[in-house]
Motif scaffolding. Sequence first.
Motif, PDB file in Angstrom:
ATOM      1  N   LEU A  37       1.839  -3.018  -6.134  1.00  0.00           N
ATOM      2  CA  LEU A  37       2.400  -4.367  -6.085  1.00  0.00           C
ATOM      3  C   LEU A  37       1.359  -5.417  -6.459  1.00  0.00           C
ATOM      4  CD1 LEU A  37       4.631  -4.186  -2.873  1.00  0.00           C
ATOM      5  CD2 LEU A  37       5.407  -4.413  -5.239  1.00  0.00           C
ATOM      6  N   ARG A  38       0.100  -5.117  -6.211  1.00  0.00           N
ATOM      7  CA  ARG A  38      -0.958  -6.057  -6.604  1.00  0.00           C
ATOM      8  C   ARG A  38      -1.030  -6.198  -8.121  1.00  0.00           C
ATOM      9  NH1 ARG A  38      -5.850  -4.278  -2.425  1.00  0.00           N
ATOM     10  NH2 ARG A  38      -4.885  -5.190  -0.554  1.00  0.00           N
ATOM     11  N   ARG A  39      -0.694  -5.150  -8.827  1.00  0.00           N
ATOM     12  CA  ARG A  39      -0.646  -5.234 -10.288  1.00  0.00           C
ATOM     13  C   ARG A  39       0.594  -6.007 -10.736  1.00  0.00           C
ATOM     14  NH1 ARG A  39      -1.718   1.184 -11.682  1.00  0.00           N
ATOM     15  NH2 ARG A  39      -3.671   1.433 -10.488  1.00  0.00           N
ATOM     16  N   GLU A  40       1.647  -5.867  -9.954  1.00  0.00           N
ATOM     17  CA  GLU A  40       2.912  -6.523 -10.284  1.00  0.00           C
ATOM     18  C   GLU A  40       2.846  -8.020 -10.043  1.00  0.00           C
ATOM     19  OE1 GLU A  40       7.104  -6.331  -8.066  1.00  0.00           O
ATOM     20  OE2 GLU A  40       6.584  -4.432  -9.032  1.00  0.00           O
ATOM     21  N   ASP A  41       2.206  -8.430  -8.939  1.00  0.00           N
ATOM     22  CA  ASP A  41       2.062  -9.848  -8.601  1.00  0.00           C
ATOM     23  C   ASP A  41       0.680 -10.062  -7.987  1.00  0.00           C
ATOM     24  OD1 ASP A  41       2.203 -12.456  -7.540  1.00  0.00           O
ATOM     25  OD2 ASP A  41       4.364 -12.294  -7.297  1.00  0.00           O
ATOM     26  N   GLU A  68      -4.333  -9.049   3.351  1.00  0.00           N
ATOM     27  CA  GLU A  68      -5.224  -8.081   3.995  1.00  0.00           C
ATOM     28  C   GLU A  68      -4.404  -6.893   4.512  1.00  0.00           C
ATOM     29  OE1 GLU A  68      -8.102  -7.675   7.951  1.00  0.00           O
ATOM     30  OE2 GLU A  68      -7.425  -9.668   7.286  1.00  0.00           O
ATOM     31  N   VAL A  69      -4.774  -5.695   4.103  1.00  0.00           N
ATOM     32  CA  VAL A  69      -4.077  -4.480   4.509  1.00  0.00           C
ATOM     33  C   VAL A  69      -4.963  -3.705   5.479  1.00  0.00           C
ATOM     34  CG1 VAL A  69      -2.980  -2.344   3.734  1.00  0.00           C
ATOM     35  CG2 VAL A  69      -2.877  -4.385   2.295  1.00  0.00           C
ATOM     36  N   ARG A  70      -4.393  -3.301   6.612  1.00  0.00           N
ATOM     37  CA  ARG A  70      -5.180  -2.594   7.628  1.00  0.00           C
ATOM     38  C   ARG A  70      -4.304  -1.582   8.349  1.00  0.00           C
ATOM     39  NH1 ARG A  70      -5.752  -7.514  12.104  1.00  0.00           N
ATOM     40  NH2 ARG A  70      -3.500  -7.897  12.318  1.00  0.00           N
ATOM     41  N   THR A  71      -4.952  -0.706   9.130  1.00  0.00           N
ATOM     42  CA  THR A  71      -4.250   0.287   9.942  1.00  0.00           C
ATOM     43  C   THR A  71      -4.714   0.161  11.383  1.00  0.00           C
ATOM     44  OG1 THR A  71      -4.115   1.829   8.090  1.00  0.00           O
ATOM     45  CG2 THR A  71      -3.795   2.736  10.289  1.00  0.00           C
ATOM     46  N   TYR A 109       0.397   2.482   1.394  1.00  0.00           N
ATOM     47  CA  TYR A 109      -0.853   1.970   0.824  1.00  0.00           C
ATOM     48  C   TYR A 109      -0.769   1.947  -0.696  1.00  0.00           C
ATOM     49  CZ  TYR A 109      -3.487   1.993   5.206  1.00  0.00           C
ATOM     50  OH  TYR A 109      -3.939   1.721   6.467  1.00  0.00           O
ATOM     51  N   ARG A 110      -0.303   3.041  -1.260  1.00  0.00           N
ATOM     52  CA  ARG A 110      -0.216   3.129  -2.718  1.00  0.00           C
ATOM     53  C   ARG A 110       0.794   2.116  -3.262  1.00  0.00           C
ATOM     54  NH1 ARG A 110      -0.179   9.786  -3.278  1.00  0.00           N
ATOM     55  NH2 ARG A 110      -2.329  10.099  -2.552  1.00  0.00           N
ATOM     56  N   ARG A 132      11.879   9.158   0.445  1.00  0.00           N
ATOM     57  CA  ARG A 132      10.640   8.674   1.057  1.00  0.00           C
ATOM     58  C   ARG A 132       9.538   8.778   0.014  1.00  0.00           C
ATOM     59  NH1 ARG A 132       6.954  11.803   5.507  1.00  0.00           N
ATOM     60  NH2 ARG A 132       5.699  10.035   6.220  1.00  0.00           N
ATOM     61  N   GLY A 133       8.796   7.719  -0.161  1.00  0.00           N
ATOM     62  CA  GLY A 133       7.725   7.760  -1.137  1.00  0.00           C
ATOM     63  C   GLY A 133       7.299   6.373  -1.557  1.00  0.00           C
ATOM     64  N   ILE A 134       6.555   6.311  -2.648  1.00  0.00           N
ATOM     65  CA  ILE A 134       6.007   5.045  -3.113  1.00  0.00           C
ATOM     66  C   ILE A 134       7.114   4.078  -3.532  1.00  0.00           C
ATOM     67  CG2 ILE A 134       4.524   3.980  -4.850  1.00  0.00           C
ATOM     68  CD1 ILE A 134       2.899   6.557  -4.919  1.00  0.00           C
ATOM     69  N   ALA A 135       8.105   4.582  -4.258  1.00  0.00           N
ATOM     70  CA  ALA A 135       9.194   3.712  -4.720  1.00  0.00           C
ATOM     71  C   ALA A 135       9.956   3.105  -3.540  1.00  0.00           C
ATOM     72  CB  ALA A 135      10.144   4.501  -5.614  1.00  0.00           C
ATOM     73  N   ALA A 136      10.197   3.901  -2.502  1.00  0.00           N
ATOM     74  CA  ALA A 136      10.911   3.397  -1.326  1.00  0.00           C
ATOM     75  C   ALA A 136      10.085   2.333  -0.608  1.00  0.00           C
ATOM     76  CB  ALA A 136      11.229   4.551  -0.380  1.00  0.00           C
TER      77      ALA A 136
END
Length: 209
Positions: free
Chosen positions: A154-158, A165-168, A148-149, A115-119
């Motif tokens: 991913l925004r740097r990747e593509d 839009e990201v929201r909670t 979120y992270r 569990r984490g950013i990579a997953a």
Amino acid sequence: MTQPIARDPIYRRRVFDAEIIELCVRWYITYRLSYRDLVAMMAERGVMVAHSTILRWVTRYVPEYEKRWNRFSRPVGTSWRTDETYISIRGKWHHLYRAVDKRGKTVDFLLRRDRGIAAAQAFFRKALATNLNRWPRKVTLDGHVPSYRALRLLRREDPKWRNVEVRTCKYLNNIVGAPGKVWRFQRVKIPHWQGASHATGNRALGLWR
């Protein structure tokens, strides 16, 4: 002269008729039945089949049924509702990443031991690839910080991720965990599960809704 019955190529060299195979697979992914339950039910109908045979049918045909069904189903929407939860497999906890659109149609899921950013990144990449690069317009998260992270990375990747839009919103995400609607594979028994790749046999459990 009697004409041979046309048979779908995927059922060639199978001893049982296609109707029996489809019936067993449909019952297994729709109801709370074990393989041995299906053996008993088919025996009452005069069909003798081993539970291991039904297991092979589920593993072989569920991905094929899903592929064919997707040809006619409506495309996934651009508003994704995602969350991350735990499920126990053989007494060990695993992390389940899952997503649906606002109408409840399955976007994708990913089962991981870690569990984490990579997953989280792996899940979003897989969801995008599964839906033929149909980019989401909105992604609603459940508050899972690594997600979120992951999206920020991913925004740097593509650069296209920057337009998402990201929201909670827990209210909007209630549809993801709706019991008995989309994610019924949470209760499916997986006695022969050997890893995340083997879970493809349970990929289409929302197929018969």
